[in-house]
Design an enzyme around this catalytic site. Sequence first.
Site, PDB file in Angstrom:
ATOM      1  N   ASN A  39      29.932  38.797  41.420  1.00 39.38           N
ATOM      2  CA  ASN A  39      29.898  40.059  42.160  1.00 39.38           C
ATOM      3  C   ASN A  39      29.810  41.228  41.191  1.00 39.38           C
ATOM      4  O   ASN A  39      28.847  41.247  40.409  1.00 39.38           O
ATOM      5  CB  ASN A  39      30.926  40.181  43.285  1.00 39.38           C
ATOM      6  CG  ASN A  39      32.373  40.037  42.935  1.00 39.38           C
ATOM      7  OD1 ASN A  39      32.801  39.024  42.427  1.00 39.38           O
ATOM      8  ND2 ASN A  39      33.168  41.034  43.225  1.00 39.38           N
ATOM      9  N   ASP A  40      30.708  42.176  41.222  1.00 41.07           N
ATOM     10  CA  ASP A  40      30.499  43.458  40.533  1.00 41.07           C
ATOM     11  C   ASP A  40      30.079  43.344  39.061  1.00 41.07           C
ATOM     12  O   ASP A  40      30.663  42.553  38.312  1.00 41.07           O
ATOM     13  CB  ASP A  40      31.804  44.274  40.520  1.00 41.07           C
ATOM     14  CG  ASP A  40      32.515  44.290  41.849  1.00 41.07           C
ATOM     15  OD1 ASP A  40      31.989  43.752  42.827  1.00 41.07           O
ATOM     16  OD2 ASP A  40      33.633  44.846  41.891  1.00 41.07           O
ATOM     17  N   GLN A  56      31.909  39.994  37.538  1.00 41.14           N
ATOM     18  CA  GLN A  56      32.889  39.195  38.271  1.00 41.14           C
ATOM     19  C   GLN A  56      32.274  37.813  38.509  1.00 41.14           C
ATOM     20  O   GLN A  56      31.159  37.717  39.043  1.00 41.14           O
ATOM     21  CB  GLN A  56      33.222  39.872  39.605  1.00 41.14           C
ATOM     22  CG  GLN A  56      34.007  41.154  39.454  1.00 41.14           C
ATOM     23  CD  GLN A  56      35.452  40.883  39.064  1.00 41.14           C
ATOM     24  OE1 GLN A  56      36.256  40.463  39.887  1.00 41.14           O
ATOM     25  NE2 GLN A  56      35.790  41.120  37.797  1.00 41.14           N
ATOM     26  N   TYR A  99      40.006  41.298  37.686  1.00 43.69           N
ATOM     27  CA  TYR A  99      39.179  42.075  38.600  1.00 43.69           C
ATOM     28  C   TYR A  99      38.356  43.110  37.833  1.00 43.69           C
ATOM     29  O   TYR A  99      38.372  43.171  36.609  1.00 43.69           O
ATOM     30  CB  TYR A  99      40.072  42.728  39.672  1.00 43.69           C
ATOM     31  CG  TYR A  99      40.263  41.863  40.898  1.00 43.69           C
ATOM     32  CD1 TYR A  99      39.963  40.505  40.874  1.00 43.69           C
ATOM     33  CD2 TYR A  99      40.737  42.399  42.096  1.00 43.69           C
ATOM     34  CE1 TYR A  99      40.123  39.711  42.018  1.00 43.69           C
ATOM     35  CE2 TYR A  99      40.892  41.614  43.236  1.00 43.69           C
ATOM     36  CZ  TYR A  99      40.584  40.268  43.186  1.00 43.69           C
ATOM     37  OH  TYR A  99      40.740  39.508  44.312  1.00 43.69           O
ATOM     38  N   SER A 100      37.687  43.961  38.593  1.00 41.80           N
ATOM     39  CA  SER A 100      36.690  44.839  37.984  1.00 41.80           C
ATOM     40  C   SER A 100      37.282  45.867  37.035  1.00 41.80           C
ATOM     41  O   SER A 100      38.430  46.290  37.172  1.00 41.80           O
ATOM     42  CB  SER A 100      35.899  45.548  39.075  1.00 41.80           C
ATOM     43  OG  SER A 100      34.977  44.630  39.594  1.00 41.80           O
ATOM     44  N   ARG A 168      42.711  49.998  42.188  1.00 42.42           N
ATOM     45  CA  ARG A 168      42.013  49.135  41.214  1.00 42.42           C
ATOM     46  C   ARG A 168      40.710  49.737  40.695  1.00 42.42           C
ATOM     47  O   ARG A 168      40.268  50.769  41.131  1.00 42.42           O
ATOM     48  CB  ARG A 168      41.741  47.767  41.833  1.00 42.42           C
ATOM     49  CG  ARG A 168      40.900  47.785  43.090  1.00 42.42           C
ATOM     50  CD  ARG A 168      40.618  46.341  43.565  1.00 42.42           C
ATOM     51  NE  ARG A 168      40.046  46.360  44.896  1.00 42.42           N
ATOM     52  CZ  ARG A 168      40.744  46.232  46.030  1.00 42.42           C
ATOM     53  NH1 ARG A 168      42.049  46.089  45.982  1.00 42.42           N
ATOM     54  NH2 ARG A 168      40.125  46.273  47.196  1.00 42.42           N
ATOM     55  N   GLU A 222      36.548  51.664  46.667  1.00 38.15           N
ATOM     56  CA  GLU A 222      36.499  50.704  45.559  1.00 38.15           C
ATOM     57  C   GLU A 222      35.546  51.204  44.467  1.00 38.15           C
ATOM     58  O   GLU A 222      34.645  51.987  44.724  1.00 38.15           O
ATOM     59  CB  GLU A 222      36.027  49.331  46.062  1.00 38.15           C
ATOM     60  CG  GLU A 222      37.040  48.633  46.968  1.00 38.15           C
ATOM     61  CD  GLU A 222      36.693  47.175  47.250  1.00 38.15           C
ATOM     62  OE1 GLU A 222      35.521  46.879  47.534  1.00 38.15           O
ATOM     63  OE2 GLU A 222      37.599  46.326  47.173  1.00 38.15           O
TER      64      GLU A 222
HETATM   65  C1  FRU Z   1      34.468  45.112  44.760  1.00 40.26           C
HETATM   66  C2  FRU Z   1      35.769  44.394  44.426  1.00 40.26           C
HETATM   67  C3  FRU Z   1      36.617  45.241  43.495  1.00 40.26           C
HETATM   68  C4  FRU Z   1      37.478  44.196  42.829  1.00 40.26           C
HETATM   69  C5  FRU Z   1      36.521  43.041  42.684  1.00 40.26           C
HETATM   70  C6  FRU Z   1      37.113  41.675  42.823  1.00 40.26           C
HETATM   71  O1  FRU Z   1      33.462  44.218  45.137  1.00 40.26           O
HETATM   72  O2  FRU Z   1      36.484  44.053  45.589  1.00 40.26           O
HETATM   73  O3  FRU Z   1      37.361  46.252  44.143  1.00 40.26           O
HETATM   74  O4  FRU Z   1      37.990  44.629  41.611  1.00 40.26           O
HETATM   75  O5  FRU Z   1      35.533  43.222  43.683  1.00 40.26           O
HETATM   76  O6  FRU Z   1      36.157  40.688  42.563  1.00 40.26           O
END
Ligand code: FRU
Length: 486
Positions: A39-40, A56, A99-100, A168, A222
Amino acid sequence: MNKETYLKEYPKYKNMRENVKRDKNRLHFHMMPPTGWMNDPNGLCQFRGVNHIYFQYTPFLAGWGTKLWGHYTTKDWVHYTEEEPFLFPDTKWDRDGVYSGSACVKEDGIHYFYTGNVKLQDKEYDYIMNGREQNTMHLFSPDGKNITVKELVMTNEDYPSNMSKHVRDPKIYEKDGYYYMIQGGRDDENRGCVLLFQSDNLKDWKWYDTVYSKQPFGYMWECPDLFEIDGQQIMTCCPQGVEQQGYEYQNVYQCGYFPVSFDMENKKYEFSEFTELDKGFDIYATQTFQDEKGRRILIGWMGIPDADYDNDATVQYDWIHALTMPRELSFKDGKLLQKPLKEMQQLRKNEFHCALSEFVQWEPKDSCFELHIDFEERTEKNSSVKIQLREDVFLSWEKGLFRLNMGKSGHGRKERIAEIKQLRNLTIFSDTSAIEIFINDGENVMTTRVYSENLEQKVTFLSKGNVGNVAGYELGSFVIEKHEEK
Ligand code: FRU
């Protein structure tokens, strides 16, 4: 999972790696997880000529799991190295996911800040006001690959007491000799906001302020980012809980920017209107960085959480999701413009040019191409445009509305609409299973995943009498090498 267990597990997933290779939907010029889930984008930076793209990552599962930071490096945006994962959930502060977070480049190396996620399981929690820890972590690396320090900077106790447990995604902004860390937040009245922390040494951080937009705008923001471009301060973020209004906010969660004026010294914050960065189906958690040439580059997650359309087509091949192409930003006439990074031109192969009036059909190999259409302005004849990109993927512009329509290959993605008064030009990048459409020099962008049954597809120009010019290029692929640990 720590690095040792990862390295021990890695050989066991040979089947996954073989399965991934069999998928025709593997992208040719987008970053994807080698296997599993992405992901991110995280920690984007350039250090000593090398661009670092972390993300991620759950390498052994094409679904939601405990996050690592995967890692690609590239010097030219075409040749990539798949590095070993950079961060593992290996402390008590990040045991349920690294996490991110982001990077801050200094002379001697790179500082990183990220959220250590902890999900308590000992009893029932709502996981909003309780049951979760979101720790702010710091680490330092002299080269973007090896870590010399990994330490806890702040816990939920250090955030203001009216915050929920959702705080976060730290990103650093430097201004007037201070570092400001911006983090996304949800307060105890379910209002989305950002938190600012201040430091003069990147080590000691203190809460500085909590910043809200004029009107409440969703319950959680986010992945915020704060930067300056062409004399304008911009804050990007991903608000959750914003209702659709007409053609605005068609996705389940938003990803966009506010032009802002943050007067840090006097704690005065002004927001202009929120604009979506991309009106397509698959965009979230964008992050920017300034490269060594001084360009502000944005990369996003080409996906979105909790959407009601799917990506099952690749899950059966043991991978899911990808990142957008890198996009260079500029700010003009009150708008953020995005254009594909110039380096993407290195992928150009066979090309053609023609007058729009003569453009009928084109069949680029594997559906991988770049197509530019310049419409001659103020020509009445250009008042409606229709292009078939693939069997069941259509773009059209009529009566001030630009539409992306998808059939079966959209896997539930049907229609996205952007209000476009005058259509001046289009740049379309089509990859095997992704399309990015830049409208009017990138004033608007539409990004989508697409899963065509076969990739022998034709582009057909369906409207008659348009005036302008066309340039098309078949595109080659990224070269990706895996770094082997000795
Ligand atoms: C956004 C998110 C962030 C978090 C991460 C977890 O997509 O939810 O807020 O840090 O992904 O994978």
